[in-house]
Design a protein around this motif. Structure first.
Motif, short mmCIF file in Angstrom:
data_model
loop_
_atom_site.label_atom_id
_atom_site.label_comp_id
_atom_site.label_asym_id
_atom_site.label_seq_id
_atom_site.Cartn_x
_atom_site.Cartn_y
_atom_site.Cartn_z
N MET A 247 0.78 -1.38 -0.12
CA MET A 247 0.22 -0.14 -0.03
C MET A 247 1.00 1.25 -0.03
SD MET A 247 -3.12 -1.19 2.23
CE MET A 247 -2.23 -0.96 3.73
N LEU A 248 2.02 1.35 0.63
CA LEU A 248 3.06 2.40 0.69
C LEU A 248 4.27 2.02 0.28
CD1 LEU A 248 1.61 3.49 4.20
CD2 LEU A 248 1.30 4.69 1.99
N THR A 249 5.13 2.84 0.08
CA THR A 249 6.86 2.52 0.01
C THR A 249 7.15 1.85 1.40
OG1 THR A 249 7.16 4.20 -1.43
CG2 THR A 249 8.88 3.44 -0.31
N GLY A 250 7.81 1.06 1.58
CA GLY A 250 8.19 0.12 2.82
C GLY A 250 9.43 -0.81 2.37
N VAL A 251 9.68 -1.52 3.56
CA VAL A 251 10.86 -2.46 3.66
C VAL A 251 10.07 -3.78 3.96
CG1 VAL A 251 13.05 -3.29 4.50
CG2 VAL A 251 12.57 -0.79 3.84
N VAL A 252 10.40 -4.84 3.37
CA VAL A 252 9.86 -6.33 3.98
C VAL A 252 10.74 -6.43 5.00
CG1 VAL A 252 9.42 -8.66 3.27
CG2 VAL A 252 9.32 -6.88 1.73
N VAL A 253 10.18 -6.65 6.24
CA VAL A 253 10.71 -6.97 7.49
C VAL A 253 10.69 -8.46 7.90
CG1 VAL A 253 10.84 -4.51 8.42
CG2 VAL A 253 8.87 -6.31 8.91
N MET A 254 9.48 -9.22 7.31
CA MET A 254 9.72 -10.46 7.54
C MET A 254 8.82 -11.39 6.69
SD MET A 254 8.40 -12.23 11.25
CE MET A 254 9.25 -11.25 12.25
N VAL A 255 9.04 -12.51 6.37
CA VAL A 255 8.22 -13.44 5.49
C VAL A 255 8.24 -14.75 6.30
CG1 VAL A 255 8.76 -12.00 3.17
CG2 VAL A 255 10.14 -14.06 3.82
N GLY A 256 7.19 -15.34 6.06
CA GLY A 256 7.09 -16.66 6.81
C GLY A 256 5.81 -17.33 6.76
N LYS A 257 5.64 -18.25 7.39
CA LYS A 257 4.47 -18.88 7.47
C LYS A 257 4.23 -19.42 8.87
CE LYS A 257 2.39 -23.33 5.76
NZ LYS A 257 2.38 -24.42 5.12
N ASP A 258 2.97 -19.37 9.45
CA ASP A 258 2.65 -20.07 10.73
C ASP A 258 0.96 -20.53 10.84
OD1 ASP A 258 1.01 -17.71 11.35
OD2 ASP A 258 2.41 -16.62 12.34
N ARG A 259 0.72 -21.08 11.84
CA ARG A 259 -0.80 -21.45 11.84
C ARG A 259 -1.90 -20.49 11.86
NH1 ARG A 259 -2.84 -25.99 15.97
NH2 ARG A 259 -4.75 -25.03 16.23
N THR A 260 -1.49 -19.16 12.33
CA THR A 260 -2.82 -18.41 12.23
C THR A 260 -2.73 -17.49 10.89
OG1 THR A 260 -1.54 -17.56 13.85
CG2 THR A 260 -3.88 -17.50 14.24
N ARG A 261 -1.60 -17.13 10.47
CA ARG A 261 -1.46 -16.11 9.37
C ARG A 261 -1.19 -16.81 7.92
NH1 ARG A 261 2.86 -12.12 11.92
NH2 ARG A 261 3.67 -14.18 12.56
N GLY A 262 -0.88 -18.28 7.94
CA GLY A 262 -0.40 -18.93 7.03
C GLY A 262 0.73 -18.36 6.22
N TYR A 263 1.07 -18.28 4.92
CA TYR A 263 2.14 -17.39 4.40
C TYR A 263 1.90 -15.90 4.32
CZ TYR A 263 3.88 -21.83 2.10
OH TYR A 263 4.30 -22.96 1.81
N TYR A 264 2.80 -15.15 4.89
CA TYR A 264 2.70 -13.75 5.36
C TYR A 264 3.82 -12.98 4.96
CZ TYR A 264 5.19 -14.47 9.67
OH TYR A 264 6.25 -14.58 10.44
N VAL A 265 3.43 -11.89 4.58
CA VAL A 265 4.64 -10.65 4.35
C VAL A 265 4.33 -9.65 5.31
CG1 VAL A 265 5.44 -9.27 2.60
CG2 VAL A 265 4.79 -11.33 1.96
N MET A 266 5.37 -9.07 6.13
CA MET A 266 5.35 -7.95 6.98
C MET A 266 5.81 -6.89 6.42
SD MET A 266 5.88 -7.75 11.01
CE MET A 266 4.79 -9.15 11.36
N ILE A 267 5.59 -5.70 6.34
CA ILE A 267 6.01 -4.53 5.65
C ILE A 267 6.21 -3.23 6.55
CG2 ILE A 267 6.23 -3.04 3.73
CD1 ILE A 267 4.81 -5.06 2.07
#
Length: 112
Positions: free
Chosen positions: A60-80
């Motif tokens: 949605m905005l300019t940013g930096v990917v700080v984490m990518v991963g997979k877990d039980r609640t979020r499934g595959y996810y990207v945190m920016i």
């Protein structure tokens, strides 16, 4: 009155904000709700958007990917990190970015 050329110049600049999906349909809003995992009433600190499988999810905005991963609640996810804001794109079927990557508004970060 603005001239046509100044309006054209403004329109040619890159967008500074983007919708996270091409079509926005909220499936679960911010606030108290029944937790889909426990069945108990809990606070939901985000919003869930509905999308068809394979739909691109956009930064949605300019940013930096700080984490990518997979877990039980979020499934595959990207945190920016968008400076003062942190946005997590969850329940993805495929991640299209890597940790440390700079992303721009409208750039695909994953597939739903």
């Amino acid at each position: 009155m603005r001239s046509l050329s100044s309006q054209s110049q403004r329109l040619s600049h890159k967008a500074v904000v983007s919708f996270p999906l091409r079509v926005i349909k909220i499936s679960s809003g911010f606030g108290y709700r029944t937790d889909p995992f426990t069945g108990k009433r809990r606070f939901h600190s985000g919003i869930d958007l509905q999308a068809s499988k394979g739909t691109e999810a956009y930064s949605m905005l300019t940013g930096v990917v700080v984490m990518v991963g997979k877990d039980r609640t979020r499934g595959y996810y990207v945190m920016i990190s968008h400076d003062r804001y942190m946005v997590t794109y969850c329940h993805l079927s495929r991640i299209l970015v890597r940790q440390g990557q700079l992303v721009e508004p409208g750039e695909a970060v994953g597939l739903v």
